[in-house]
Design a protein around this motif. Sequence first.
Motif, short mmCIF file in Angstrom:
data_model
loop_
_atom_site.label_atom_id
_atom_site.label_comp_id
_atom_site.label_asym_id
_atom_site.label_seq_id
_atom_site.Cartn_x
_atom_site.Cartn_y
_atom_site.Cartn_z
N GLY A 91 0.84 -1.21 0.00
CA GLY A 91 0.00 0.00 0.00
C GLY A 91 0.86 1.25 0.00
N ILE A 92 1.95 1.22 0.76
CA ILE A 92 2.86 2.36 0.83
C ILE A 92 3.54 2.60 -0.52
N LEU A 93 3.97 1.54 -1.19
CA LEU A 93 4.60 1.72 -2.50
C LEU A 93 3.62 2.38 -3.47
N ARG A 94 2.35 1.98 -3.41
CA ARG A 94 1.34 2.61 -4.26
C ARG A 94 1.12 4.08 -3.88
N GLU A 95 1.13 4.38 -2.56
CA GLU A 95 0.96 5.78 -2.14
C GLU A 95 2.10 6.66 -2.66
N PHE A 96 3.31 6.12 -2.64
CA PHE A 96 4.43 6.90 -3.16
C PHE A 96 4.28 7.16 -4.66
N ASP A 97 3.73 6.19 -5.39
CA ASP A 97 3.44 6.42 -6.81
C ASP A 97 2.48 7.59 -6.95
N ALA A 98 1.42 7.57 -6.12
CA ALA A 98 0.40 8.64 -6.20
C ALA A 98 1.00 9.99 -5.79
N ASP A 99 1.91 9.99 -4.82
CA ASP A 99 2.54 11.24 -4.35
C ASP A 99 3.52 11.79 -5.38
N GLY A 100 3.95 10.95 -6.33
CA GLY A 100 4.89 11.39 -7.35
C GLY A 100 6.28 11.70 -6.82
N VAL A 101 6.78 10.89 -5.88
CA VAL A 101 8.14 11.14 -5.37
C VAL A 101 9.18 10.73 -6.42
N ASP A 102 10.37 11.34 -6.32
CA ASP A 102 11.46 11.03 -7.26
C ASP A 102 12.31 9.87 -6.75
N ALA A 103 12.44 9.78 -5.43
CA ALA A 103 13.30 8.74 -4.86
C ALA A 103 12.72 8.28 -3.53
N ILE A 104 12.88 6.99 -3.26
CA ILE A 104 12.40 6.43 -1.99
C ILE A 104 13.58 5.75 -1.30
N TYR A 105 13.72 6.00 0.01
CA TYR A 105 14.67 5.25 0.82
C TYR A 105 13.89 4.43 1.82
N SER A 106 14.27 3.18 1.96
CA SER A 106 13.59 2.34 2.96
C SER A 106 14.60 1.75 3.92
N GLU A 107 14.23 1.72 5.20
CA GLU A 107 15.00 0.96 6.16
C GLU A 107 14.90 -0.52 5.77
N ALA A 108 15.95 -1.28 6.07
CA ALA A 108 15.88 -2.74 5.88
C ALA A 108 15.22 -3.35 7.11
N PHE A 109 14.74 -4.59 6.97
CA PHE A 109 14.10 -5.28 8.09
C PHE A 109 14.83 -6.57 8.39
N ASP A 110 14.57 -7.10 9.60
CA ASP A 110 15.19 -8.35 10.03
C ASP A 110 14.69 -9.49 9.16
N PRO A 111 15.59 -10.20 8.46
CA PRO A 111 15.11 -11.29 7.60
C PRO A 111 14.80 -12.57 8.40
N GLU A 112 13.92 -12.43 9.38
CA GLU A 112 13.51 -13.55 10.25
C GLU A 112 12.01 -13.67 10.17
N GLY A 113 11.48 -14.89 10.21
CA GLY A 113 10.03 -15.07 10.17
C GLY A 113 9.45 -14.43 8.93
N ILE A 114 8.35 -13.68 9.09
CA ILE A 114 7.72 -13.01 7.95
C ILE A 114 8.66 -11.96 7.35
N GLY A 115 9.67 -11.53 8.12
CA GLY A 115 10.66 -10.56 7.64
C GLY A 115 11.41 -11.06 6.41
N THR A 116 11.55 -12.38 6.27
CA THR A 116 12.20 -12.95 5.08
C THR A 116 11.41 -12.58 3.84
N ALA A 117 10.08 -12.71 3.93
CA ALA A 117 9.22 -12.36 2.79
C ALA A 117 9.23 -10.85 2.55
N VAL A 118 9.20 -10.07 3.63
CA VAL A 118 9.21 -8.61 3.50
C VAL A 118 10.47 -8.16 2.78
N MET A 119 11.64 -8.67 3.21
CA MET A 119 12.90 -8.27 2.58
C MET A 119 12.98 -8.75 1.13
N ASN A 120 12.47 -9.94 0.85
CA ASN A 120 12.45 -10.45 -0.53
C ASN A 120 11.68 -9.49 -1.44
#
Length: 357
Positions: free
Chosen positions: A311-340
């Motif tokens: 949902g956030i990635l779509r919101e940034f599309d709508a906001d028309g940003v030029d660049a996005i920086y994201s914090e990384a997450f712990d690749p543990e549990g569901i975090g593995t899927a999030v980081m993938n």
Amino acid sequence: MGKRIHTRIETIDPHRPDPKVIEKAGEILKNGGLVAFPTETVYGLGADALNEKAAEKIYAAKGRPSDNPLIIHITNMDALERIVTGIPEEARKVADAFWPGPLTMIFDKAGIVPYGTTGGLDTVAVRMPDHPAARAVIDAGGGYIAAPSANTSGRPSPTRAEHVAEDLSGRIEMILDAGPVEIGVESTILDMTVTPPMILRPGAVTREMLEDLIGEVAVDSTLGNADSKEAPKAPGMKYRHYAPKASLVVVEGPPEKVAGWISSQAVRMRQEGKKVGIIATEETRASYPDVDVKVAGTRADESTVAGSLYGILREFDADGVDAIYSEAFDPEGIGTAVMNRLLKAAGHQVVRIPEEA
Ligand code: AMP
Ligand code: MG
């Protein structure tokens, strides 16, 4: 593209969907049409999986490459027996433990499954979802429903009916709106045709959970590896997927240092007149400057991040940003899927901030 059609949008109760609406959805599916519906992972775009013509419509509506096979959704084990040629003992154990739920298994396909559904492969991907509305739609539609994520190919998967409408209005017959989904990232894909079984896409059912049950489980080595020249084993994982329009950089390291680095980057870009977006967490929110900062959730429970990422990635599309920086997450549990998913969205652009910087 084909001619535009009217898309009927029906709001339903996720737990007790109106039988009249479900009946209508079933009719559309049985007549070879397309219905988008909620599942516990993301919204799916459904078609009769045993009708080659109907499955073809999915590819057209999504703009999906025809070699990217579809997952068949069922509601019971008898249905599985009919579309595969053999069910390994381990697959029965996995089904007992995790079906219905956010897990897809790959089997050798039976003759009744058309190649138009499997992208020409002799194997077939099958999932039994848990969402009551999804189950009702599958049964009403004949019991075998191909349902990839209900987005335009290359866009983030839809976690709300509004996302589906954004991408597919005018191209499909119906959208069932049951509010935001529960999990927010697609199912784990486990290939049962190889020994040991292999994870082709990480999801809410983790490698640890599967290994506790059936012993050794392999992971497709191309998944976490940006430099791999080999094609991933799930054909769909090779495509640029989940991607926002702006360039996205994932920043790894100790969270405070990461927030500091992203902040200085953001301030510099703002001075250059660029519009910057940041994917933050509750823990780091306060340390960022006044740019477009979105809180993905809390590090204490990364399932919150899974739920909001697309949902956030779509919101940034709508906001028309030029660049996005994201914090990384712990690749543990569901975090593995999030980081993938995050690394794929970033086209594997990663910055690593060392501990001692
Ligand atoms: P989606 O339904 O859009 O989440 O995508 C389905 C994913 O399942 C894609 O990555 C496909 O490549 C993968 N998939 C479907 N069928 C097979 C199969 N028979 N073998 C390997 N991967 C598959
Ligand atoms: Mg998809």
